[in-house]
Write a protein that holds these residues in place. Sequence first.
Motif, PDB file in Angstrom:
ATOM      1  N   VAL A  44       0.798  -1.355  -0.201  1.00 25.38           N
ATOM      2  CA  VAL A  44      -0.076  -0.130  -0.115  1.00 25.38           C
ATOM      3  C   VAL A  44       0.739   1.354   0.019  1.00 25.38           C
ATOM      4  O   VAL A  44       0.561   2.539  -0.581  1.00 25.38           O
ATOM      5  N   LEU A  45       2.022   1.241   0.640  1.00 24.52           N
ATOM      6  CA  LEU A  45       2.929   2.026   0.703  1.00 24.52           C
ATOM      7  C   LEU A  45       4.174   2.061  -0.260  1.00 24.52           C
ATOM      8  O   LEU A  45       4.479   0.818  -0.440  1.00 24.52           O
ATOM      9  N   ARG A  46       4.673   3.033  -0.740  1.00 23.42           N
ATOM     10  CA  ARG A  46       5.862   2.693  -1.830  1.00 23.42           C
ATOM     11  C   ARG A  46       6.941   3.693  -1.293  1.00 23.42           C
ATOM     12  O   ARG A  46       6.790   4.786  -0.762  1.00 23.42           O
ATOM     13  N   ILE A  68      21.591   9.725  -0.833  1.00 23.81           N
ATOM     14  CA  ILE A  68      21.573   8.846   0.556  1.00 23.81           C
ATOM     15  C   ILE A  68      20.478   9.454   1.346  1.00 23.81           C
ATOM     16  O   ILE A  68      20.753  10.729   2.094  1.00 23.81           O
ATOM     17  N   PRO A  69      19.153   9.089   1.577  1.00 23.73           N
ATOM     18  CA  PRO A  69      18.202   9.594   2.499  1.00 23.73           C
ATOM     19  C   PRO A  69      18.531   9.779   3.808  1.00 23.73           C
ATOM     20  O   PRO A  69      19.097   8.796   4.572  1.00 23.73           O
ATOM     21  N   ALA A  70      18.406  10.710   4.619  1.00 24.62           N
ATOM     22  CA  ALA A  70      18.898  11.054   5.955  1.00 24.62           C
ATOM     23  C   ALA A  70      17.740  10.234   6.593  1.00 24.62           C
ATOM     24  O   ALA A  70      17.806   9.465   7.732  1.00 24.62           O
ATOM     25  N   ASP A  71      16.523  10.508   6.227  1.00 26.41           N
ATOM     26  CA  ASP A  71      15.120   9.646   7.040  1.00 26.41           C
ATOM     27  C   ASP A  71      14.465   9.326   5.718  1.00 26.41           C
ATOM     28  O   ASP A  71      14.073   9.853   4.861  1.00 26.41           O
ATOM     29  N   TRP A  72      14.272   7.953   5.648  1.00 21.92           N
ATOM     30  CA  TRP A  72      13.647   7.247   4.744  1.00 21.92           C
ATOM     31  C   TRP A  72      12.139   7.560   4.532  1.00 21.92           C
ATOM     32  O   TRP A  72      11.432   7.736   5.793  1.00 21.92           O
ATOM     33  N   LYS A  73      11.605   8.064   3.481  1.00 27.57           N
ATOM     34  CA  LYS A  73      10.395   8.360   3.264  1.00 27.57           C
ATOM     35  C   LYS A  73       9.306   7.305   2.661  1.00 27.57           C
ATOM     36  O   LYS A  73       9.783   6.913   1.436  1.00 27.57           O
ATOM     37  N   LEU A  74       8.241   7.052   3.146  1.00 26.36           N
ATOM     38  CA  LEU A  74       7.382   6.347   2.356  1.00 26.36           C
ATOM     39  C   LEU A  74       6.019   7.152   2.114  1.00 26.36           C
ATOM     40  O   LEU A  74       5.487   8.023   2.769  1.00 26.36           O
ATOM     41  N   LEU A  75       5.418   6.874   0.943  1.00 31.18           N
ATOM     42  CA  LEU A  75       4.162   7.645   0.505  1.00 31.18           C
ATOM     43  C   LEU A  75       3.076   6.391   0.153  1.00 31.18           C
ATOM     44  O   LEU A  75       3.358   5.244  -0.321  1.00 31.18           O
ATOM     45  N   VAL A  76       1.809   7.147   0.271  1.00 27.32           N
ATOM     46  CA  VAL A  76       0.657   6.012  -0.048  1.00 27.32           C
ATOM     47  C   VAL A  76       0.690   6.046  -1.593  1.00 27.32           C
ATOM     48  O   VAL A  76       0.703   6.980  -2.240  1.00 27.32           O
TER      49      VAL A  76
END
Length: 707
Positions: A44-46, A68-76
């Motif tokens: 459901v998240l990508r 290099i992401p400092a904080d990994w981000k998920l999106l719907v």
Amino acid sequence: MRLFIAEKPSMAAELAKCLPGTASRKDGYIVTDGGVVTWGYGHVLRQAEPGEYDSRYEKWRAEDLPIIPADWKLLVADSCRKQFAVIKHLIEQANEIVHAGDPDREGQLLIDEVLDYLHNEKPVQRILLNALDEKSIKKAIADLRDNRDFFSLKQSALARSRADWLIGMNLSRAYTLAAQRAGHRTTLPVGRVKTPTLALVVRRERELEAFKPADYFTVKADFQHVNGVFTAYWKPRDNQAGMDSEGRLADAAVAKRLINAVETAAEASEVILCETSEKKEPQKLPVSLSSLQVMAGKKFGYDPQTVLDTAQKLYEKKLTTYPRSDCEFLPESQHADAAAILGNLRETGKCDLAQWSDGAEPTIVSRAWNDKKITAHHAIIPTTVKCNLMTMNESERNLYILIAQAYIAQFYPVHVYDQTKVEVSHAGETFTASGRIITEIGWKAVYGADTDDKKEEDGATLPAMTKGDAVTLLRASADKKSTKPPQRFTAATLLAAMKEIHKYVKNPELKKRLKDVAGIGTEATRATIIRELIERGFLIEQTKKKYLCPTDSAYLLIDALPDEMTYPDSTALWENILHEMAQGSESLEDFLTGQAEFAADLCGKAIGLTMPLQGEHHCPQCGQGVLQQRSGRNGKFWGCSRYPECRASYDDQGDAPKKPDYPCPRCRQGELRLKNGKNGNFWGCTKFPACRATYNDKEGKPALPER
């Protein structure tokens, strides 16, 4: 309220049927007396794209790498927004949650990541649905576990997902940009598993191109014993002349002398070794997805994706257990179902399944029943649901029979045979023979010739003899043979290579370590990776056997990348770490730090990479790019593929770059153009200030020195 969150609608529907009360379907969920059941659609998240972290990453630039992401981000995911809102609302109402994702690494993550995204703090239990028949589901409902027990499995899945992002996003950009600087109008996708898999096919094709058949000789002799005639094969000495690097006799003259010496020798021959020992071969294990894909590929020509899709259908029809399993063992508690499953298989009609089941003994406990080998899932086997082979299509029927055949074999005795090894001394040479006498056919009665993979000299019937017996040479011969080229991969054999990747690892120490690791990729992803390589034009299938051949794009990509990315050593080692992480013995943070450093190192190598130029018009200024036609404010023009490093530009003349009227004779990279200075017009090089060539103007032309 107890809320069950399933991975997909089909699983949710079967789960709801097994809960108390009448199921009432709503928009996005099902209500029962035993709880509410909702579902996702896979992930459901990508993962966020680079441009969704920072808009400057929307354009591919070498100077931005690595990202290099400092904080990994998920999106719907856009396609899941409505269902996500349903899940979110139900979680807010629930006081207890049951995680009902598939019983594997990926299934663990895709429900956990939703719960983490919503900052859920309510208690979560885990249900492991290895089969969708009523009995299995009700048993699983009664045996819920604390979801925290599977934290390490989630960490492993998270590590895999983020590592794929780091390698894929950064190296795909780095090496695509390198290719474009050399004039290639292409995208080069680099993947942690995909790339070394493609490299296996490229290297195999080059082995075939370079292959030259070599002749060798197999020397054998027929001996007469008082109890009968037998054939024995010549055993070379340690320092034997005429041998090739593979231990084969390659020198025809040596073979001829050997045969002559053997046939003309006057001394008697003697049996100098005769050993007979009982050998036991345990039952072939039940199938995992990979072993099923390989078997079905060899027997029916099915590609791995077809096998996975068909196994999924059998699972959803409740006829077989969870298909994406990498395990070939079974929980000891399920042995109690043997009588029922075998009874059902006996009723399948006049077919092999019924015949095999008739001979099965349900009390036999093979090595497959081993709780210590079980994690979240077990081998693929038939369920207790009766099947009707006539209602299946051909591929479903063929796969069901393979799955059932492997299960039935567990209830036959071990295969037992007497192995005899004989050595004969003749004319100072040693000849060996071996043979076997089957004393208990056992489980091989189910497989027959399918398991008969003995060597030529291993299947002989030997007369009874003992050490010291005299034998007489009847004849000797040297059979001339030629080495055969390696076979091209098919989708099935490439998948088998991914699973047994230790065979293709260069480092001998690493090869030993990785022998017991389940290869690169996962049961669920290997087929998809091979299919993507075909769909994206890096591999093509040829002939009726669908051999895989690399395209020009495949050679370009593999040749551009360093060994760290094209050989499976690193990827196999990473898979080993992910496996250990699932057991709780490796750190997510340490693993991702290593992946980030690896990506940064390879991005750096891409900057200085020299690739073969693709294009008719090589740039005369930098000599490292090609001129490509572009559109500007004033129409068509030609610019260097290495822009902005090289800002060479030329007018268009008949869909070709207009060649400079006056190439610079000093630097040979720029061109002379008319300029205006303090003392009037003069001609200067376009490479100024790197090149300070200047020439006087002579009637509108540079006054070049005479040669």
